[in-house]
Structure formats: C-alpha cells, structure tokens
Design a protein around this motif. Structure first.
Motif, PDB file in Angstrom:
ATOM      1  N   LEU A  59      52.702 -11.099  48.336  1.00  0.00           N
ATOM      2  CA  LEU A  59      51.419 -11.740  48.077  1.00  0.00           C
ATOM      3  C   LEU A  59      50.308 -11.234  48.979  1.00  0.00           C
ATOM      4  CD1 LEU A  59      52.627 -15.432  47.567  1.00  0.00           C
ATOM      5  CD2 LEU A  59      51.928 -13.798  45.796  1.00  0.00           C
ATOM      6  N   VAL A  60      50.662 -10.500  50.018  1.00  0.00           N
ATOM      7  CA  VAL A  60      49.652  -9.953  50.930  1.00  0.00           C
ATOM      8  C   VAL A  60      48.883  -8.817  50.274  1.00  0.00           C
ATOM      9  CG1 VAL A  60      49.330  -8.715  53.114  1.00  0.00           C
ATOM     10  CG2 VAL A  60      50.927 -10.633  53.000  1.00  0.00           C
ATOM     11  N   PHE A  61      49.532  -8.109  49.358  1.00  0.00           N
ATOM     12  CA  PHE A  61      48.974  -6.881  48.807  1.00  0.00           C
ATOM     13  C   PHE A  61      48.232  -7.117  47.493  1.00  0.00           C
ATOM     14  CE2 PHE A  61      52.412  -5.669  51.577  1.00  0.00           C
ATOM     15  CZ  PHE A  61      51.904  -4.567  52.247  1.00  0.00           C
ATOM     16  N   ILE A  62      47.344  -6.178  47.168  1.00  0.00           N
ATOM     17  CA  ILE A  62      46.655  -6.219  45.878  1.00  0.00           C
ATOM     18  C   ILE A  62      47.707  -6.101  44.777  1.00  0.00           C
ATOM     19  CG2 ILE A  62      44.982  -5.048  44.382  1.00  0.00           C
ATOM     20  CD1 ILE A  62      43.695  -3.921  46.951  1.00  0.00           C
ATOM     21  N   PRO A  63      47.704  -7.009  43.788  1.00  0.00           N
ATOM     22  CA  PRO A  63      48.690  -6.897  42.694  1.00  0.00           C
ATOM     23  C   PRO A  63      48.557  -5.560  41.979  1.00  0.00           C
ATOM     24  CG  PRO A  63      47.536  -9.015  42.626  1.00  0.00           C
ATOM     25  CD  PRO A  63      46.820  -8.173  43.636  1.00  0.00           C
ATOM     26  N   TRP A  64      49.688  -4.925  41.699  1.00  0.00           N
ATOM     27  CA  TRP A  64      49.644  -3.594  41.079  1.00  0.00           C
ATOM     28  C   TRP A  64      48.972  -3.652  39.708  1.00  0.00           C
ATOM     29  CZ3 TRP A  64      51.758  -2.773  36.333  1.00  0.00           C
ATOM     30  CH2 TRP A  64      52.719  -3.657  35.889  1.00  0.00           C
ATOM     31  N   GLN A  65      49.080  -4.788  39.016  1.00  0.00           N
ATOM     32  CA  GLN A  65      48.465  -4.904  37.686  1.00  0.00           C
ATOM     33  C   GLN A  65      46.946  -4.746  37.750  1.00  0.00           C
ATOM     34  OE1 GLN A  65      50.532  -7.074  39.135  1.00  0.00           O
ATOM     35  NE2 GLN A  65      52.044  -7.877  37.692  1.00  0.00           N
ATOM     36  N   THR A  66      46.365  -5.087  38.884  1.00  0.00           N
ATOM     37  CA  THR A  66      44.912  -4.986  39.042  1.00  0.00           C
ATOM     38  C   THR A  66      44.430  -3.549  38.858  1.00  0.00           C
ATOM     39  OG1 THR A  66      44.885  -6.879  40.548  1.00  0.00           O
ATOM     40  CG2 THR A  66      42.991  -5.384  40.652  1.00  0.00           C
ATOM     41  N   LEU A 102      45.433  -1.376  36.831  1.00  0.00           N
ATOM     42  CA  LEU A 102      45.397  -0.939  35.437  1.00  0.00           C
ATOM     43  C   LEU A 102      43.976  -0.909  34.888  1.00  0.00           C
ATOM     44  CD1 LEU A 102      48.504  -2.845  34.021  1.00  0.00           C
ATOM     45  CD2 LEU A 102      48.353  -0.426  34.697  1.00  0.00           C
ATOM     46  N   TRP A 103      43.129  -1.828  35.389  1.00  0.00           N
ATOM     47  CA  TRP A 103      41.720  -1.799  34.979  1.00  0.00           C
ATOM     48  C   TRP A 103      40.811  -1.283  36.084  1.00  0.00           C
ATOM     49  CZ3 TRP A 103      38.329  -4.463  37.964  1.00  0.00           C
ATOM     50  CH2 TRP A 103      38.816  -5.532  38.722  1.00  0.00           C
ATOM     51  N   LEU A 104      41.222  -1.467  37.351  1.00  0.00           N
ATOM     52  CA  LEU A 104      40.351  -1.074  38.458  1.00  0.00           C
ATOM     53  C   LEU A 104      40.196   0.442  38.558  1.00  0.00           C
ATOM     54  CD1 LEU A 104      38.644  -1.885  40.868  1.00  0.00           C
ATOM     55  CD2 LEU A 104      40.740  -1.943  42.264  1.00  0.00           C
ATOM     56  N   LEU A 105      41.286   1.184  38.416  1.00  0.00           N
ATOM     57  CA  LEU A 105      41.196   2.645  38.529  1.00  0.00           C
ATOM     58  C   LEU A 105      40.271   3.245  37.469  1.00  0.00           C
ATOM     59  CD1 LEU A 105      44.818   3.747  39.506  1.00  0.00           C
ATOM     60  CD2 LEU A 105      42.778   3.680  40.952  1.00  0.00           C
ATOM     61  N   PRO A 106      40.401   2.866  36.185  1.00  0.00           N
ATOM     62  CA  PRO A 106      39.442   3.395  35.195  1.00  0.00           C
ATOM     63  C   PRO A 106      37.993   3.055  35.520  1.00  0.00           C
ATOM     64  CG  PRO A 106      41.331   2.446  34.084  1.00  0.00           C
ATOM     65  CD  PRO A 106      41.472   2.082  35.528  1.00  0.00           C
ATOM     66  N   VAL A 107      37.761   1.840  36.027  1.00  0.00           N
ATOM     67  CA  VAL A 107      36.392   1.450  36.388  1.00  0.00           C
ATOM     68  C   VAL A 107      35.868   2.326  37.522  1.00  0.00           C
ATOM     69  CG1 VAL A 107      34.998  -0.376  37.444  1.00  0.00           C
ATOM     70  CG2 VAL A 107      36.564  -0.921  35.571  1.00  0.00           C
ATOM     71  N   LEU A 108      36.697   2.571  38.521  1.00  0.00           N
ATOM     72  CA  LEU A 108      36.269   3.396  39.653  1.00  0.00           C
ATOM     73  C   LEU A 108      36.004   4.833  39.218  1.00  0.00           C
ATOM     74  CD1 LEU A 108      38.670   2.094  42.449  1.00  0.00           C
ATOM     75  CD2 LEU A 108      36.240   1.557  42.146  1.00  0.00           C
ATOM     76  N   ILE A 109      36.825   5.341  38.314  1.00  0.00           N
ATOM     77  CA  ILE A 109      36.613   6.705  37.810  1.00  0.00           C
ATOM     78  C   ILE A 109      35.303   6.790  37.041  1.00  0.00           C
ATOM     79  CG2 ILE A 109      37.502   8.445  36.216  1.00  0.00           C
ATOM     80  CD1 ILE A 109      40.331   7.505  37.029  1.00  0.00           C
ATOM     81  N   LEU A 110      35.012   5.776  36.239  1.00  0.00           N
ATOM     82  CA  LEU A 110      33.739   5.742  35.515  1.00  0.00           C
ATOM     83  C   LEU A 110      32.559   5.709  36.484  1.00  0.00           C
ATOM     84  CD1 LEU A 110      34.430   3.318  32.522  1.00  0.00           C
ATOM     85  CD2 LEU A 110      33.932   5.775  32.419  1.00  0.00           C
ATOM     86  N   ILE A 111      32.669   4.913  37.523  1.00  0.00           N
ATOM     87  CA  ILE A 111      31.600   4.851  38.534  1.00  0.00           C
ATOM     88  C   ILE A 111      31.417   6.217  39.189  1.00  0.00           C
ATOM     89  CG2 ILE A 111      30.950   3.878  40.776  1.00  0.00           C
ATOM     90  CD1 ILE A 111      32.313   1.272  39.884  1.00  0.00           C
ATOM     91  N   ALA A 112      32.537   6.851  39.551  1.00  0.00           N
ATOM     92  CA  ALA A 112      32.461   8.142  40.233  1.00  0.00           C
ATOM     93  C   ALA A 112      31.838   9.218  39.359  1.00  0.00           C
ATOM     94  CB  ALA A 112      33.860   8.567  40.679  1.00  0.00           C
ATOM     95  N   THR A 113      32.055   9.144  38.046  1.00  0.00           N
ATOM     96  CA  THR A 113      31.560  10.201  37.153  1.00  0.00           C
ATOM     97  C   THR A 113      30.180   9.913  36.579  1.00  0.00           C
ATOM     98  OG1 THR A 113      32.788   9.157  35.343  1.00  0.00           O
ATOM     99  CG2 THR A 113      33.865  10.978  36.502  1.00  0.00           C
ATOM    100  N   LEU A 114      29.795   8.628  36.521  1.00  0.00           N
ATOM    101  CA  LEU A 114      28.534   8.288  35.864  1.00  0.00           C
ATOM    102  C   LEU A 114      27.446   7.768  36.808  1.00  0.00           C
ATOM    103  CD1 LEU A 114      29.937   6.456  32.689  1.00  0.00           C
ATOM    104  CD2 LEU A 114      29.260   8.864  32.920  1.00  0.00           C
ATOM    105  N   ALA A 115      27.836   7.215  37.940  1.00  0.00           N
ATOM    106  CA  ALA A 115      26.849   6.563  38.803  1.00  0.00           C
ATOM    107  C   ALA A 115      26.299   7.473  39.899  1.00  0.00           C
ATOM    108  CB  ALA A 115      27.457   5.307  39.434  1.00  0.00           C
ATOM    109  N   PHE A 116      26.777   8.709  39.966  1.00  0.00           N
ATOM    110  CA  PHE A 116      26.325   9.622  41.012  1.00  0.00           C
ATOM    111  C   PHE A 116      25.636  10.831  40.375  1.00  0.00           C
ATOM    112  CE2 PHE A 116      29.547   7.079  43.027  1.00  0.00           C
ATOM    113  CZ  PHE A 116      29.077   6.899  44.321  1.00  0.00           C
ATOM    114  N   PRO A 117      24.685  11.424  41.098  1.00  0.00           N
ATOM    115  CA  PRO A 117      23.922  12.536  40.515  1.00  0.00           C
ATOM    116  C   PRO A 117      24.742  13.800  40.307  1.00  0.00           C
ATOM    117  CG  PRO A 117      23.322  12.214  42.817  1.00  0.00           C
ATOM    118  CD  PRO A 117      24.171  11.056  42.431  1.00  0.00           C
ATOM    119  N   ARG A 118      25.880  13.919  40.978  1.00  0.00           N
ATOM    120  CA  ARG A 118      26.741  15.078  40.773  1.00  0.00           C
ATOM    121  C   ARG A 118      28.191  14.660  40.957  1.00  0.00           C
ATOM    122  NH1 ARG A 118      27.772  17.220  45.953  1.00  0.00           N
ATOM    123  NH2 ARG A 118      26.461  16.250  47.567  1.00  0.00           N
ATOM    124  N   LEU A 119      29.072  15.383  40.289  1.00  0.00           N
ATOM    125  CA  LEU A 119      30.484  15.018  40.287  1.00  0.00           C
ATOM    126  C   LEU A 119      31.088  15.069  41.684  1.00  0.00           C
ATOM    127  CD1 LEU A 119      33.058  14.288  38.777  1.00  0.00           C
ATOM    128  CD2 LEU A 119      33.427  16.737  38.344  1.00  0.00           C
TER     129      LEU A 119
END
Length: 235
Positions: free
Chosen positions: A119-126, A128-145
């Motif tokens: 219970l101390v750690f971030i649930p692994w199921q999280t 499943l949606w968090l990584l795609p969101v972070l990848i989208l942020i990294a590719t779309l929210a910055f002026p260069r890759l």
C-alpha cells in the motif's frame, strides 16, 4: 502469579526482539524489498526508454538544463496538490454512481495500515492510464520533442525518489542524516498525528509551509480519524 509473571516476561522478550529487529533494518535490506515492487520498475523503465530516446533525438539546448531546475522546484507543490486533491479525495455520489478513484481507495487503506508494504507504493494499475498521459504531454506540450523527453527523464528520477523516500519512511530504518530525519518526521506526523496537515513526502515541508499546512505539532490535537480518512468525527 508465576503464570502471570511468565506471560509478562514472554511479552517483554517479544517486545525486545521486535525492537532489535527494527534497529537492524539497513538500506540494503530495505532496497531488496523496494526492488520487488512493480512501480519502481515501471518508473525506471520509463526513465530508461526516455533517456535512450533523448540520446537518439539529440538537439540539446540550454532549456534542457532549465527543465530539471523548474521541475525540482515545482515537485513539492505537485506532491501537495496530488495528496490533498487526489489521494484524500472524499467519495462523492453522482446519481447512482460513486466517484472514488483507485488511488483514493488505496490511500485510505494506506492510512489504515501504514506498515503494509504494497500500500506504500503507487498501484501498478495507475500506470495503465498515467504513462499514456505523460507521453502525450511530452510530445504535445513542449516546443520540441527533445525537451519533452527531458521532461520524462526528470520525472522518472523524481518518481523513483518519491517511491524510495515514501517507502523508506514507512520502514523501521533509522535516518542518519538531519535532512531525512526531518522528512521522515514530517510525513509520520501526517500518518500518526493528524491527517489534515503535513502533506509533502520528499521534502521536510517546503510546500506545507507555503500553503499553511505545517503547524507546530504541539499545537495540533491528535486526529481520531488519522487511520480512518473521512470517517465521522473528523476534525
């Protein structure tokens, strides 16, 4: 009386053995447990992939040095916001539906039993949606890759530090540095004194001081719901 004396003696030996066991926790032993949990491996995997992609992309610029500084400054406040708004989310009804995330449910369980390692750690199921969101942020929210990949790399380092620090706080490892002593004391006050204060984890209360949730512990009453978030009788 002899039976009672033997019971008390046995309890005393058990308490002494538990105390010795707690003093024997080492960083190496703690790390071996840490390395068996899924979330550190998932975060480390993201870090390695982001690093490899960053090297391939190249195009290093001065802003790549600004990103780590800015993220390190913002991270304690991000911890505070996530802790208050996501982890301490109070379940809400919306018609027939109950809005209550996995993160919030697991965090309530974590407060109920702070020594339960999974219970101390971030649930692994999280992830499943968090990584795609972070990848989208990294590719779309910055002026260069390249800058977006730098963001992912730094976030991976911050995430690993968060998981390791949070885990270590909840073990019986005794801090040897004044900094970690302060960090540990701050978070344990949140778990064992009053859940309405001391929300930061990897610092000794930087964001808490700024945002008004770092009071004098002696002036704050012990909360009756510190192990039962949102139960009746909350202060």
């Amino acid at each position: 009386m002899r039976v009672i004396d033997r019971i008390h003696a046995r309890r005393g030996r058990m308490a002494a053995e538990q105390s010795r066991g707690r003093r024997q926790v080492t960083l190496g032993g703690a790390f071996r447990v840490f390395a068996r949990r899924p979330s550190p491996w998932i975060i480390a995997g993201m870090l390695v992939v982001a690093l490899a992609a960053r090297v391939v992309v190249g195009d290093w610029q001065l802003t790549d040095a600004v990103v780590p500084v800015a993220m390190a400054a913002v991270f304690p406040f991000a911890e505070w916001v996530i802790h208050v708004c996501v982890l301490h989310w109070r379940p809400r009804r919306l018609g027939p539906l109950t809005i209550d995330s996995l993160l919030a449910r697991k965090h309530r369980e974590h407060h109920a039993d702070p020594r339960d390692v999974p219970l101390v750690f971030i649930p692994w199921q999280t992830f499943l949606w968090l990584l795609p969101v972070l990848i989208l942020i990294a590719t779309l929210a910055f002026p260069r890759l390249g800058l977006g990949l730098t963001f992912l790399m730094v976030l991976g380092l911050l995430g690993l530090n968060y998981e390791w620090t949070h885990y270590l706080i909840h073990t019986d490892y005794q801090p040897r540095t004044r900094l970690f002593q302060a960090v540990r004391r701050n978070h344990r006050l949140h778990h064992f004194k009053n859940e309405h204060y001391w929300f930061t984890v990897t610092t000794s209360g930087t964001a808490d001081r700024v945002l008004g949730t770092h009071p004098d512990p002696g002036a704050i009453p012990a909360s009756p719901t510190v192990k039962a978030l949102h139960a009746s009788g909350a202060v």
